[in-house]
Design a protein around this motif. Structure first.
Motif, PDB file in Angstrom:
ATOM      1  N   PHE A 245     -20.736  73.457 -25.473  1.00 28.79           N
ATOM      2  CA  PHE A 245     -21.198  72.270 -26.191  1.00 28.79           C
ATOM      3  C   PHE A 245     -20.295  71.070 -25.888  1.00 28.79           C
ATOM      4  N   THR A 246     -20.324  70.662 -24.626  1.00 30.19           N
ATOM      5  CA  THR A 246     -19.433  69.587 -24.168  1.00 30.19           C
ATOM      6  C   THR A 246     -20.198  68.449 -23.509  1.00 30.19           C
ATOM      7  N   TYR A 247     -21.533  68.471 -23.636  1.00 35.53           N
ATOM      8  CA  TYR A 247     -22.347  67.398 -23.069  1.00 35.53           C
ATOM      9  C   TYR A 247     -23.438  67.015 -24.070  1.00 35.53           C
ATOM     10  N   ASN A 248     -24.194  65.976 -23.735  1.00 36.53           N
ATOM     11  CA  ASN A 248     -25.172  65.439 -24.681  1.00 36.53           C
ATOM     12  C   ASN A 248     -26.298  66.443 -24.962  1.00 36.53           C
ATOM     13  N   PHE A 249     -26.688  66.508 -26.235  1.00 36.58           N
ATOM     14  CA  PHE A 249     -27.848  67.294 -26.664  1.00 36.58           C
ATOM     15  C   PHE A 249     -28.851  66.357 -27.347  1.00 36.58           C
ATOM     16  N   TYR A 250     -30.122  66.732 -27.325  1.00 39.84           N
ATOM     17  CA  TYR A 250     -31.160  65.939 -27.990  1.00 39.84           C
ATOM     18  C   TYR A 250     -31.841  66.786 -29.077  1.00 39.84           C
ATOM     19  N   PRO A 251     -32.277  66.159 -30.185  1.00 39.64           N
ATOM     20  CA  PRO A 251     -32.931  66.887 -31.278  1.00 39.64           C
ATOM     21  C   PRO A 251     -34.381  67.248 -30.945  1.00 39.64           C
ATOM     22  N   ILE A 252     -34.818  68.367 -31.488  1.00 42.87           N
ATOM     23  CA  ILE A 252     -36.176  68.878 -31.291  1.00 42.87           C
ATOM     24  C   ILE A 252     -36.775  69.238 -32.651  1.00 42.87           C
ATOM     25  N   LEU A 253     -38.035  68.909 -32.829  1.00 47.27           N
ATOM     26  CA  LEU A 253     -38.822  69.356 -33.981  1.00 47.27           C
ATOM     27  C   LEU A 253     -40.066  70.054 -33.443  1.00 47.27           C
TER      28      LEU A 253
ATOM     29  N   TYR B 180     -23.306  63.870 -36.501  1.00 47.66           N
ATOM     30  CA  TYR B 180     -23.861  64.516 -37.680  1.00 47.66           C
ATOM     31  C   TYR B 180     -25.372  64.286 -37.625  1.00 47.66           C
ATOM     32  N   PHE B 181     -26.127  65.372 -37.508  1.00 47.72           N
ATOM     33  CA  PHE B 181     -27.572  65.312 -37.308  1.00 47.72           C
ATOM     34  C   PHE B 181     -28.256  65.896 -38.543  1.00 47.72           C
ATOM     35  N   GLU B 182     -29.187  65.163 -39.129  1.00 46.43           N
ATOM     36  CA  GLU B 182     -29.853  65.683 -40.322  1.00 46.43           C
ATOM     37  C   GLU B 182     -31.324  65.287 -40.349  1.00 46.43           C
ATOM     38  N   ALA B 183     -32.118  66.116 -41.016  1.00 45.33           N
ATOM     39  CA  ALA B 183     -33.543  65.844 -41.218  1.00 45.33           C
ATOM     40  C   ALA B 183     -33.949  66.384 -42.576  1.00 45.33           C
ATOM     41  N   ARG B 184     -34.854  65.682 -43.212  1.00 44.98           N
ATOM     42  CA  ARG B 184     -35.401  66.116 -44.509  1.00 44.98           C
ATOM     43  C   ARG B 184     -36.804  66.658 -44.248  1.00 44.98           C
ATOM     44  N   ILE B 185     -37.003  67.957 -44.541  1.00 53.03           N
ATOM     45  CA  ILE B 185     -38.194  68.652 -44.067  1.00 53.03           C
ATOM     46  C   ILE B 185     -38.788  69.516 -45.178  1.00 53.03           C
ATOM     47  N   MET B 186     -40.113  69.586 -45.217  1.00 52.57           N
ATOM     48  CA  MET B 186     -40.815  70.583 -46.016  1.00 52.57           C
ATOM     49  C   MET B 186     -41.579  71.482 -45.050  1.00 52.57           C
TER      50      MET B 186
ATOM     51  N   TYR C 194     -18.248  58.419 -40.600  1.00 54.20           N
ATOM     52  CA  TYR C 194     -19.332  58.290 -39.625  1.00 54.20           C
ATOM     53  C   TYR C 194     -20.069  56.969 -39.808  1.00 54.20           C
ATOM     54  N   ARG C 195     -20.893  56.633 -38.821  1.00 58.80           N
ATOM     55  CA  ARG C 195     -21.788  55.484 -38.900  1.00 58.80           C
ATOM     56  C   ARG C 195     -23.156  55.899 -38.361  1.00 58.80           C
ATOM     57  N   LEU C 196     -24.207  55.284 -38.872  1.00 61.60           N
ATOM     58  CA  LEU C 196     -25.563  55.586 -38.434  1.00 61.60           C
ATOM     59  C   LEU C 196     -25.794  54.974 -37.054  1.00 61.60           C
ATOM     60  N   VAL C 197     -26.183  55.806 -36.082  1.00 55.99           N
ATOM     61  CA  VAL C 197     -26.414  55.299 -34.718  1.00 55.99           C
ATOM     62  C   VAL C 197     -27.894  55.344 -34.324  1.00 55.99           C
ATOM     63  N   TRP C 198     -28.680  56.181 -34.991  1.00 60.18           N
ATOM     64  CA  TRP C 198     -30.126  56.226 -34.695  1.00 60.18           C
ATOM     65  C   TRP C 198     -30.823  56.929 -35.853  1.00 60.18           C
TER      66      TRP C 198
ATOM     67  N   LYS D 281     -43.757  68.967 -42.473  1.00 63.60           N
ATOM     68  CA  LYS D 281     -43.588  67.553 -42.804  1.00 63.60           C
ATOM     69  C   LYS D 281     -42.112  67.158 -42.725  1.00 63.60           C
ATOM     70  N   VAL D 282     -41.872  66.036 -42.059  1.00 63.51           N
ATOM     71  CA  VAL D 282     -40.502  65.568 -41.849  1.00 63.51           C
ATOM     72  C   VAL D 282     -40.384  64.157 -42.411  1.00 63.51           C
ATOM     73  N   ASP D 283     -39.516  63.987 -43.396  1.00 62.29           N
ATOM     74  CA  ASP D 283     -39.341  62.684 -44.038  1.00 62.29           C
ATOM     75  C   ASP D 283     -38.559  61.733 -43.134  1.00 62.29           C
ATOM     76  N   TYR D 284     -37.517  62.250 -42.504  1.00 62.26           N
ATOM     77  CA  TYR D 284     -36.716  61.417 -41.598  1.00 62.26           C
ATOM     78  C   TYR D 284     -35.877  62.298 -40.693  1.00 62.26           C
ATOM     79  N   VAL D 285     -35.400  61.701 -39.601  1.00 62.53           N
ATOM     80  CA  VAL D 285     -34.351  62.304 -38.754  1.00 62.53           C
ATOM     81  C   VAL D 285     -33.284  61.221 -38.576  1.00 62.53           C
ATOM     82  N   ARG D 286     -32.026  61.583 -38.820  1.00 62.50           N
ATOM     83  CA  ARG D 286     -30.935  60.595 -38.740  1.00 62.50           C
ATOM     84  C   ARG D 286     -29.783  61.177 -37.940  1.00 62.50           C
ATOM     85  N   VAL D 287     -29.169  60.313 -37.151  1.00 59.50           N
ATOM     86  CA  VAL D 287     -28.011  60.715 -36.329  1.00 59.50           C
ATOM     87  C   VAL D 287     -26.850  59.789 -36.658  1.00 59.50           C
TER      88      VAL D 287
END
Length: 451
Positions: free
Chosen positions: A409-417, A293-299, A211-215, A441-447
């Motif tokens: 799950f065949t079209y674009n989705f957006y992340p929600i917090l 690959y969608f990830e977030a670091r959260i407390m 993978y590569r970081l896109v956002w 608390k959210v440290d980061y969101v990465r796609v």
């Protein structure tokens, strides 16, 4: 005979009068007590009174106005010299209190005043510090002199004046939180203050293989969210019978979203109008991503009624022609405060959703979801959705190849917090408003997307 009868009656009357408690004490009866008062500290304690009574018959007891916190135990009351052990319970009130012990022999009484100091108090017994370090001021109320001592090298505590202590935490460079204490001591009283400092930002970007970081948003620039984010604005009850009102950034002068210490804080609080306000934000709501690959670091926050989530919905979906759940929903992480530290991942589609009790979901008690940051992630490909907690797989949902009812799950989705309050799941055991205000608390969101 009649004369003798009258004399007998007069004799009995004299005896009765002589036994009355109202009869003056004979001049030769002496009753003394030392000390003449009891001055008690706020803590539980015992104090001795020395009593002398030449009649050899005396007793002692606490007056009615203080009998719930003072007791008097008499020793050697049949002797001319004895003692009273005065026991005083700890004072848990905020002011001094007064009472008395009564020492009595016949009709002669001595009132011994008993005064007890208010306990020492501190404005906070728990301190929560951000990772970069900060100064916190505590107010101290004590009747006597007091001192402060830190029990950990990263906590500095200084007595500023007779009523104030300044606590300074040094920066935490670790990716886990740390705990320490400091003591405030006045005489035999001691108050221990717990200090918790959250973990440092995780600035290391670990890109999944292939993978590569896109956002990404690391939330370490400025004080409010940037243009990639959109706030939802909705009244209470909009979905799931939730109790909060979502607003565009702030309500009543308070922020529902703000950047603090290199993290995004989503705040839920009760306003002066008694309404509950919170935040729900979308990343790239009009663009989103197809697969990745969608990830977030959260407390997560604590409290019965909380319902934080990190999830995804389709971009520009027409819900009149493609309604939920057929449009699909990807829940990367959810937790409800009524079941603390149990995090779950789920998917929803026409065939599998909670309205017909067929949703695909998995949960795990990770123990520290509400006290530490954890990384929640989803890998989405044309063939499967995989969910992870701290890199360990929690659930896999595979594309069965049977069409849109199972795999929309065949079209674009957006992340929600978002941080909901109450509702069908968040409030299924009721809500406890004493937990408010609360913060997710959210440290980061990465796609990441495949190369």
């Amino acid at each position: 005979m009649k004369y003798n009868y009258i004399l007998s009656l007069l004799f009995l009357a004299l005896i009765a009068c002589g036994n009355s408690d109202n009869d003056p004490q004979p001049d030769n009866v002496t009753l003394t007590c030392s000390p003449e008062k009891v001055e008690a500290g706020a803590a539980e304690g015992e104090y001795t009174l020395n009593v002398t009574c030449n009649s050899g018959e005396w007793t002692a007891f606490a007056s009615d106005d203080c009998s719930f916190w003072v007791t008097a135990k008499v020793l050697d009351s049949s002797l001319t010299k004895g003692q009273v052990i005065v026991s005083v319970k700890a004072n848990k009130e905020t002011t001094n209190r007064n009472g008395s012990v009564v020492v009595k022999s016949g009709t002669k009484r001595i009132m011994i005043p008993v005064t007890q100091e208010a306990p020492m108090s501190v404005s906070q017994r728990e301190i929560y510090s951000n990772s970069s370090g900060e100064n916190i001021t505590l107010s101290v109320v004590a009747t006597g002199d007091w001192s402060v001592k830190s029990n950990d090298s990263w906590i500095k505590a200084e007595k500023t004046d007779s009523k104030t202590v300044t606590v300074k935490t040094e920066p935490n460079d670790n990716k886990t939180s740390r705990n320490g204490t400091l003591d405030i001591v006045s005489g035999i009283e001691k108050i221990t203050i717990s200090v918790t400092q959250e973990s440092a930002e995780d600035r290391d970007i670990n890109t999944p293989e292939g993978y590569r970081l896109v956002w990404h948003d690391e939330f370490n620039e400025g004080t409010t969210l940037g243009s990639d984010w959109t706030h939802e604005v909705q009244k209470p009850g909009w979905v799931n019978n939730e109790l909060q009102e979502y607003v565009n950034g702030s309500a009543g002068g308070k922020r529902v979203t703000e950047l603090v210490d290199g993290k995004l804080s989503i705040n839920c609080f009760k306003g002066s109008d008694d309404k509950i306000y919170s935040g729900r934000v979308y990343a790239k709501v009009n663009e989103g991503w197809l697969y990745g690959y969608f990830e977030a670091r959260i407390m997560l926050p604590k409290g019965k009624g909380t319902w934080p989530a990190f999830w995804m919905m389709p971009v520009n979906n027409n819900y009149s022609t493609n309604p939920w759940p057929g449009c699909g929903e990807i829940d990367i992480m959810e937790e409800v405060g009524a079941d603390p530290n149990i995090v779950s991942s789920s998917i929803h589609c026409a065939a599998y959703n909670h309205t017909i009790n067929t949703q695909k979901t998995a949960s795990r008690n990770i123990g520290t979801a509400e006290s530490e940051y954890h990384v929640y992630a989803c890998e989405w490909t044309p063939d499967y959705l995989k969910f992870f907690v701290d890199g360990t797989e929690l659930m896999t949902f595979r594309n069965e190849g049977t069409g849109k009812n199972v795999w929309p799950f065949t079209y674009n989705f957006y992340p929600i917090l978002n941080l909901a309050w109450g509702g069908d799941w968040g409030g299924y055991k009721g809500v406890d408003e004493s937990a408010l205000p609360i913060t997710m608390k959210v440290d980061y969101v990465r796609v990441f997307q495949k190369k």
